[in-house]
Design a protein around this motif. Structure first.
Motif, mmCIF file in Angstrom:
data_model
loop_
_atom_site.group_PDB
_atom_site.id
_atom_site.type_symbol
_atom_site.label_atom_id
_atom_site.label_comp_id
_atom_site.label_asym_id
_atom_site.label_seq_id
_atom_site.Cartn_x
_atom_site.Cartn_y
_atom_site.Cartn_z
ATOM 1 N N ASN A 193 0.825 -1.213 0.000
ATOM 2 C CA ASN A 193 0.000 0.000 0.000
ATOM 3 C C ASN A 193 0.857 1.259 0.000
ATOM 4 O O ASN A 193 0.509 2.254 -0.626
ATOM 5 N N LEU A 194 1.985 1.187 0.696
ATOM 6 C CA LEU A 194 2.897 2.336 0.677
ATOM 7 C C LEU A 194 3.454 2.547 -0.721
ATOM 8 O O LEU A 194 3.468 3.666 -1.234
ATOM 9 N N ARG A 199 3.451 6.423 -5.716
ATOM 10 C CA ARG A 199 3.461 6.686 -7.171
ATOM 11 C C ARG A 199 3.358 8.180 -7.438
ATOM 12 O O ARG A 199 2.497 8.849 -6.870
ATOM 13 N N GLY A 200 4.229 8.663 -8.292
ATOM 14 C CA GLY A 200 4.157 10.064 -8.662
ATOM 15 C C GLY A 200 4.688 10.991 -7.576
ATOM 16 O O GLY A 200 4.626 12.207 -7.702
ATOM 17 N N LEU A 201 5.175 10.400 -6.505
ATOM 18 C CA LEU A 201 5.614 11.181 -5.350
ATOM 19 C C LEU A 201 7.087 10.866 -5.061
ATOM 20 O O LEU A 201 7.917 11.765 -4.986
ATOM 21 N N ARG A 270 8.371 17.768 -1.022
ATOM 22 C CA ARG A 270 7.176 16.926 -0.915
ATOM 23 C C ARG A 270 7.113 16.137 0.385
ATOM 24 O O ARG A 270 6.398 15.138 0.485
ATOM 25 N N ARG A 271 7.857 16.613 1.389
ATOM 26 C CA ARG A 271 7.885 15.910 2.672
ATOM 27 C C ARG A 271 6.510 15.637 3.250
ATOM 28 O O ARG A 271 6.207 14.526 3.683
ATOM 29 N N ALA A 276 1.844 12.102 4.495
ATOM 30 C CA ALA A 276 0.408 11.832 4.344
ATOM 31 C C ALA A 276 0.184 10.491 3.647
ATOM 32 O O ALA A 276 -0.701 9.714 4.037
ATOM 33 N N ALA A 277 0.997 10.203 2.628
ATOM 34 C CA ALA A 277 0.868 8.933 1.898
ATOM 35 C C ALA A 277 1.131 7.755 2.834
ATOM 36 O O ALA A 277 0.440 6.739 2.797
ATOM 37 N N ALA A 278 2.143 7.914 3.691
ATOM 38 C CA ALA A 278 2.484 6.834 4.619
ATOM 39 C C ALA A 278 1.367 6.630 5.643
ATOM 40 O O ALA A 278 1.018 5.501 5.981
#
Ligand code: ADP
Ligand code: MG
Length: 319
Positions: A193-194, A199-201, A270-271, A276-278
């Motif tokens: 999921n991570l 992706r894109g990040l 993008r930190r 947030a993604a994590a």
């Protein structure tokens, strides 16, 4: 005695839901969804080399698939299909039932279908090929890190290697630490999921299968950049932090294999998006270093400014 075809039918055949044709013919038929490309990866597990011959078969079924899903995670791919080639010394129904239980439980969790394989008699060996989908331009690769990127690590490294040291009698571990390490070694959790959320990040990614320094080194080499890791910022699992054998703990942290965390790089700007993604993926991530221009390699820096040397960077079957 169960026959080869009975083994396949009983333990490895499940109805195909998304494959056009699954187990049973000379080959499977699959069709990726529009706009996606296939990410394909294979990993071999040999008894006596990658696991103890008497390993718990249910955990082995889990781990054999997990290490392959980890590769798909590191590509940012969504797992879809798998092939399983297995050599068995004998047809042991109890062993096979447990193995397939562990395999299919993890497969179900990530929506992956077993669509074929091969079954032969021989020294216990398991080779899985995992196939996933990812929009081509968004695939996470090793060769795209850039100077100025942060280096991130999911979870923490070292527990699997510490478990191995424990099993070899090199270190004593108390209750909770022992359980955590053994769980990590036998039942790793692929960071699927991570990977997808990055992706894109993230600009580049790899999974930590051989050791943090070795695997980050692969990113550095493929991207022709240098990576610096801040020693003090490396996350330490409880078992690593409390380990009395400091040299061993350090070796496990920096060079221990089998953790299946992701190490990845992303632009500094993008930190908060990475965090947030994590969070969305339910995994902790830590910024542990940065990518700098220079000769490809990895350096570990102490808080005071000096360099910390490691006896080795990771595992190599032939070194
Ligand atoms: P072939 O002779 O064409 O190689 P096999 O007799 O080996 O075919 O296999 C029959 C079918 O069972 C094929 O669809 C194959 O993909 C599948 N199969 C064989 N072993 C496994 C396994 N361990 N897991 C899943 N599918 C398997
Ligand atoms: Mg065959």
């Amino acid at each position: 005695m169960i026959s080869e075809f009975e083994i396949i039918r009983r333990y490895f055949t499940r109805r195909a839901r998304t494959a056009l044709l699954g187990v049973g013919d000379d080959g499977a038929l699959i069709r990726p969804r529009a706009g996606t490309t296939l990410a394909v990866s294979t990993d071999m597990l040999l008894a006596g080399r990658h696991f103890f011959p008497d390993a718990d078969p249910e955990k082995l079924g889990h781990k054999a698939l997990a290490v392959n899903l980890s590769d798909l995670a590191a590509m940012g791919a969504e797992p879809r299909w798998a092939l399983l080639a297995i050599a068995l010394p004998r047809a042991n129904g109890k062993w096979l039932a447990a193995f397939s239980k562990g395999f299919f439980r993890l497969a179900r969790r990530f929506g992956i279908e077993l669509i074929g394989g091969d079954t032969t008699r021989g020294p216990l060996a398991i080779t899985i090929t995992a196939i996933g989908e990812v929009p081509a331009k968004l695939a996470l690769r090793r060769d795209a890190a850039r100077a100025g990127d942060d280096v991130w690590l999911s979870g923490a490294t070292g527990e699997a290697a510490l478990a191995l040291a424990y099993l070899k009698g090199r270190v004593k571990l108390g209750g909770r630490a022992r359980e955590a390490c053994l769980h990590r070694l036998h039942a790793p959790e692929p960071r699927v999921n991570l990977g997808r959320a990055l992706r894109g990040l993230a600009r580049s990614a790899i999974d930590v299968s051989d050791g943090l320094l070795a695997d980050l080194g692969h990113i550095a080499k493929a991207s022709r950049v240098a990576a610096e890791v801040r020693w003090e910022d490396l996350p330490r699992a409880e078992a690593i932090a409390s380990c009395q054998n400091k040299a061993l703990a350090k070796e496990c942290l920096l060079a221990g294999g089998d953790d299946y965390e992701l190490v990845f790089t992303a632009p500094r700007s993008r930190r908060s998006e990475v965090e947030a993604a994590a969070r969305k993926a339910g995994v902790s991530v830590t910024a542990v270093g940065e990518i700098v221009a220079g000769k490809p390699g990895v350096r570990v820096r102490a808080a005071g400014g000096g360099t910390i040397s490691a006896r080795r960077a990771g595992f190599d079957h032939f070194a």
